[in-house]
Motif scaffolding. Structure first.
Motif, PDB file in Angstrom:
ATOM      1  N   LEU A   6       0.882  -1.157   0.232  1.00  0.00           N
ATOM      2  CA  LEU A   6       0.134   0.080   0.007  1.00  0.00           C
ATOM      3  C   LEU A   6       0.941   1.301   0.015  1.00  0.00           C
ATOM      4  O   LEU A   6       1.443   1.299   1.161  1.00  0.00           O
ATOM      5  N   PHE A   7       1.092   1.843  -1.188  1.00  0.00           N
ATOM      6  CA  PHE A   7       1.771   3.063  -1.158  1.00  0.00           C
ATOM      7  C   PHE A   7       0.875   4.082  -2.135  1.00  0.00           C
ATOM      8  O   PHE A   7       0.670   3.882  -3.313  1.00  0.00           O
ATOM      9  N   ILE A 180       0.688   3.623  -7.898  1.00  0.00           N
ATOM     10  CA  ILE A 180       1.850   4.192  -7.557  1.00  0.00           C
ATOM     11  C   ILE A 180       2.827   3.355  -6.552  1.00  0.00           C
ATOM     12  O   ILE A 180       2.253   2.891  -5.635  1.00  0.00           O
ATOM     13  N   ARG A 181       4.073   3.210  -7.017  1.00  0.00           N
ATOM     14  CA  ARG A 181       4.913   2.161  -6.239  1.00  0.00           C
ATOM     15  C   ARG A 181       6.061   2.786  -5.997  1.00  0.00           C
ATOM     16  O   ARG A 181       6.248   3.673  -6.784  1.00  0.00           O
ATOM     17  N   SER A 182       6.871   2.449  -4.956  1.00  0.00           N
ATOM     18  CA  SER A 182       8.251   3.009  -4.568  1.00  0.00           C
ATOM     19  C   SER A 182       9.326   2.619  -5.295  1.00  0.00           C
ATOM     20  O   SER A 182      10.152   3.497  -5.405  1.00  0.00           O
ATOM     21  N   ASN A 217       6.371  11.363  -5.652  1.00  0.00           N
ATOM     22  CA  ASN A 217       7.586  10.323  -5.745  1.00  0.00           C
ATOM     23  C   ASN A 217       6.962   8.968  -6.280  1.00  0.00           C
ATOM     24  O   ASN A 217       6.013   8.779  -6.550  1.00  0.00           O
ATOM     25  N   GLY A 218       8.046   8.257  -6.438  1.00  0.00           N
ATOM     26  CA  GLY A 218       7.598   6.784  -6.856  1.00  0.00           C
ATOM     27  C   GLY A 218       7.368   6.775  -8.386  1.00  0.00           C
ATOM     28  O   GLY A 218       7.859   7.340  -9.384  1.00  0.00           O
ATOM     29  N   TYR A 219       6.828   5.429  -8.691  1.00  0.00           N
ATOM     30  CA  TYR A 219       6.801   4.958 -10.272  1.00  0.00           C
ATOM     31  C   TYR A 219       5.117   4.833 -10.476  1.00  0.00           C
ATOM     32  O   TYR A 219       4.570   4.011  -9.551  1.00  0.00           O
ATOM     33  N   GLU A 220       4.625   5.104 -11.646  1.00  0.00           N
ATOM     34  CA  GLU A 220       3.366   4.775 -12.106  1.00  0.00           C
ATOM     35  C   GLU A 220       3.145   3.501 -12.851  1.00  0.00           C
ATOM     36  O   GLU A 220       3.837   3.573 -13.816  1.00  0.00           O
TER      37      GLU A 220
END
Length: 267
Positions: A6-7, A180-182, A217-220
Motif C-alpha cells: 500500500l503506497f 503508484i509504487r516506490s 515520488n515513485g513510479y506509476e
C-alpha cells in the motif's frame, strides 16, 4: 502468501467510502448517524479540518497548534446530523453547513463541500441509498471535433477506471488500472480482477507499463485492457473486490461504485 503493498500519495490518504458521501444530495444525511473515521498514523498530528463551534464557522472546534481540530477530540465519535443548510463562502463557493450533535461534544458544525469527497471524514452508519443519477453524473464525455468518435470515461477509483469509445455505431469498453509504487521494475505482465462472486477476469499476458510518477515520488504502474460484453455484464452484476497486476495485489473498497458507473456507461 502474497504481500499487500500500500503506497499512495498524500491526497489519497484520507479514508472515504462511496456509499458514505452524498455529493450534492446533502439532505440524505439529515437524521443519519455519522462516525468520524480514523486517519493514517502519519496524518493524525494534523487533526481534522472543517469542524467549528458555531454556524458562523469562525472558531475551530477543539483547535490544536495546527489550527485544526485535535485528532483525539473527534476520532471514532458518532454524531447525529440535525440539519444541512446551504452556505456560500467568502469567494462565492457553494457549500453546506452540517449541524451535528454528540453527547460529549454537544452541538457543533461541519463545513461540507459537495464536490470534494476526500474532505468528508465520516462513515455513515447504515450507509446511504444514493440515486442512480449520482453515479451517472460522474461520467465525463468528450466528442472529437473531426469525426464521430465519442469517449466516455470515469475517474480512477481504487486505481481502476473505465472508458467507452464509440465510433460509427461501434463501441468498445476498456478498463484501466493505475498504481503508484516506490520501486521500479521492468518486464512485468499480467492483470487479474477478483469479483465478489468468486469469478476472475484475467489477462496473464498484458504488459504492465511503468513510468516515473510526474506528480509525486515513485513510479506509476498501469495497464489497459478491452472488456468483452460478457465481462462488462459480469462486472455490473458483481463488484470488483481485489485487483492484482504481476505480483502486486490491492483491495478494492469501491467496487459497488465502479459497477454502477459501468452500468451508466452501458445502458
Amino acid at each position: 502468501m502474497r504481500k499487500l503493498f500500500l503506497f499512495t500519495m498524500l491526497c489519497q490518504s484520507i479514508i472515504t467510502y462511496s456509499q458514505n458521501y452524498p455529493g450534492k444530495n446533502i439532505d440524505l444525511l439529515v437524521d443519519k448517524e455519522i462516525r468520524v473515521l480514523e486517519k493514517r498514523e502519519g496524518l493524525r498530528r494534523f487533526g481534522y479540518r472543517g469542524f467549528y463551534e458555531s454556524d458562523r464557522l469562525t472558531k475551530v472546534f477543539a483547535c490544536d497548534k495546527t489550527l485544526h481540530t485535535e485528532y483525539s477530540a473527534l476520532v471514532g465519535k458518532v454524531f447525529r446530523v440535525l440539519a444541512a443548510r446551504p452556505n456560500k463562502n467568502a469567494i462565492g463557493t457553494e457549500k453546506h453547513i452540517l449541524e451535528i450533535e454528540n453527547p460529549e461534544t454537544g452541538r457543533i458544525y461541519f463545513d461540507y463541500h459537495p464536490e470534494f469527497e476526500y474532505s468528508f471524514p465520516f462513515e455513515v452508519i447504515g450507509g446511504l441509498t444514493l440515486p442512480e443519477e449520482f453515479y451517472c453524473g460522474k461520467i465525463k464525455t468528450t466528442q472529437d471535433k473531426f469525426n464521430t468518435k465519442t469517449k466516455m470515461y470515469t475517474a480512477y477509483l481504487d486505481g481502476i477506471s473505465f472508458m467507452k469509445i464509440t465510433e460509427n455505431d461501434t463501441s468498445k469498453t476498456y478498463l484501466s488500472t493505475k498504481e503508484i509504487r516506490s520501486k521500479r521494475s521492468v518486464d512485468e505482465k499480467g492483470l487479474t480482477l477478483l469479483l465478489d462472486n468468486g469469478m476472475e477476469i484475467q489477462r496473464p499476458n498484458i504488459t504492465v507499463d511503468v513510468k516515473t510518477n510526474t506528480i509525486g515520488n515513485g513510479y506509476e504502474y498501469s495497464t489497459l485492457i478491452e472488456l468483452t460484453n460478457d465481462e462488462v455484464k459480469t462486472i455490473i452484476e458483481n463488484k470488483i473486490v481485489r485487483s492484482r497486476f504481476h505480483v502486486y495485489e490491492e483491495v478494492v473498497t469501491r467496487g459497488e461504485e465502479l459497477s454502477r458507473l459501468l452500468k451508466c456507461m452501458t445502458y
